[in-house]
Write a protein that holds these residues in place. Structure first.
Motif, mmCIF file in Angstrom:
data_model
loop_
_atom_site.group_PDB
_atom_site.id
_atom_site.type_symbol
_atom_site.label_atom_id
_atom_site.label_comp_id
_atom_site.label_asym_id
_atom_site.label_seq_id
_atom_site.Cartn_x
_atom_site.Cartn_y
_atom_site.Cartn_z
ATOM 1 N N GLU A 89 86.264 41.429 40.983
ATOM 2 C CA GLU A 89 87.431 42.268 40.723
ATOM 3 C C GLU A 89 88.405 42.282 41.889
ATOM 4 O O GLU A 89 89.504 42.817 41.769
ATOM 5 C CB GLU A 89 87.000 43.709 40.394
ATOM 6 C CG GLU A 89 86.507 43.881 38.989
ATOM 7 C CD GLU A 89 86.905 45.217 38.386
ATOM 8 O OE1 GLU A 89 87.503 46.048 39.099
ATOM 9 O OE2 GLU A 89 86.623 45.423 37.195
ATOM 10 N N GLN A 119 79.816 41.737 40.312
ATOM 11 C CA GLN A 119 80.888 42.236 39.458
ATOM 12 C C GLN A 119 82.051 42.754 40.294
ATOM 13 O O GLN A 119 83.218 42.481 40.004
ATOM 14 C CB GLN A 119 80.363 43.353 38.554
ATOM 15 C CG GLN A 119 79.412 42.897 37.476
ATOM 16 C CD GLN A 119 78.734 44.059 36.768
ATOM 17 O OE1 GLN A 119 78.648 45.167 37.306
ATOM 18 N NE2 GLN A 119 78.258 43.810 35.560
ATOM 19 N N GLY A 155 79.701 49.083 40.099
ATOM 20 C CA GLY A 155 79.005 48.022 39.394
ATOM 21 C C GLY A 155 78.191 47.231 40.389
ATOM 22 O O GLY A 155 77.997 47.644 41.534
#
Length: 311
Positions: free
Chosen positions: A294, A290, A286
């Motif tokens: 995570e 993003q 991604g």
């Protein structure tokens, strides 16, 4: 010749669950540092450009694979191809700055760096009508000699960076800096998120495994192994990067460059696109933002002065 498309047996035919960062440094073949001794900056505007078509080819692949990417766009390119930048943004990709003229940060004065970085940011924001908050230096040239650039990035409104490579290299690197995403407190007190370039530990050595020339020069199974090793078995997000010229084996060749520069720049250009297809099948990707979000463990926080000690 394109290498046969084979997925990683360790991936069991599917992409991993961890969202790694996919990034592209949008520059042309004549911008690269490896060819700077044989291509003058004054000649850039007269050379046949290939960046638009090469970038669009990557865009087509990412759309086909349904992955989003962060495009670090050189201001020089954005100024000449605003429609390309707009197209990348319209397709849902993240736009970040790659500076303006692809000069090494430590070869610039703070005043010149400030002027060029502000200019590049303004060009991109005018095109996409959105804030541009991410930055990557040309050739990862934020080193011990140019840590002052972090203050300037924060002052200009950037909130994150991906310029620091935790390795020894003749052109870049802060060897003992963190290998996972972290936060730098600049000397003016601003927090700047850092997503470093990927390295793996193998036989007690730190080996670059982030992409680019390393992606082309290592056999693909070795690169895949290193990338998975760096990610602790595909459990921690890592950074991958590529340049549009790396999928273009038909670009003009400069045989007057040194053999080492030719090796760095031209090795396996004909294999790179096929390898990228395989990588996108073996891992989940991604945008940088993003992927950063995570990363679950508590991130390391360092003061800018501590970075000097690690260099």
């Amino acid at each position: 010749m394109t290498e046969p498309l084979q997925s990683d047996p360790g991936a069991k035919g599917t992409r991993g669950k961890t969202l790694h960062a996919l990034s592209v440094d949008v520059e042309d073949y004549f911008h690269v540092a490896a060819l700077s001794k044989v291509i003058s900056q004054e000649d850039w505007g007269h050379l046949p450009s290939r960046v638009e078509r090469n970038t669009e080819r990557l865009l087509e692949l990412f759309d086909l694979q349904q992955v989003k990417c962060t495009f670090f766009v050189l201001g020089w390119v954005a100024e000449r191809y605003p429609q390309l930048v707009r197209k990348l943004a319209d397709h849902g990709h993240e736009i970040a700055s790659h500076g303006y003229s692809h000069q090494l940060v430590y070869d610039q004065t703070p005043a010149v760096f400030t002027e060029e970085t502000r200019k590049s940011k303004a060009i991109l924001e005018d095109i996409i009508q959105q804030p541009v908050t991410g930055y990557r230096a040309a050739s990862y040239s934020i080193t011990r000699d140019s840590l002052w650039a972090l203050d300037i990035l924060a002052e200009l409104g950037f909130t994150w960076d991906s310029s620091i490579f935790p390795i020894h290299h003749d052109r870049y690197g802060i060897p003992d800096s963190p290998k996972t995403p972290y936060t730098i407190q600049t000397s003016n007190g601003t927090a700047l998120r850092e997503f470093p370039l990927t390295t793996a530990r193998l036989f007690r050595m730190t080996i670059p495994a982030a992409g680019g020339g390393y992606f082309r020069q290592f056999p693909y199974p070795l690169f895949r192994h290193l990338f998975r090793l760096a990610s602790a078995g595909d459990t921690q997000p890592q950074m991958f990067y590529l340049h549009p010229w790396e999928i273009d084996p038909d670009q003009p060749r400069y045989d007057n460059a040194s053999w080492f520069s030719r090796f760095r720049h031209y090795t396996n250009l004909d294999k790179c696109y096929g390898r990228l297809e395989r990588l996108l099948g073996d891992f989940r990707f991604g945008t940088v933002s993003q992927s950063y979000e995570e990363y679950k463990p508590d991130r390391i926080k360092l003061h800018q002065n501590e970075m000097i000690r690690l260099a």
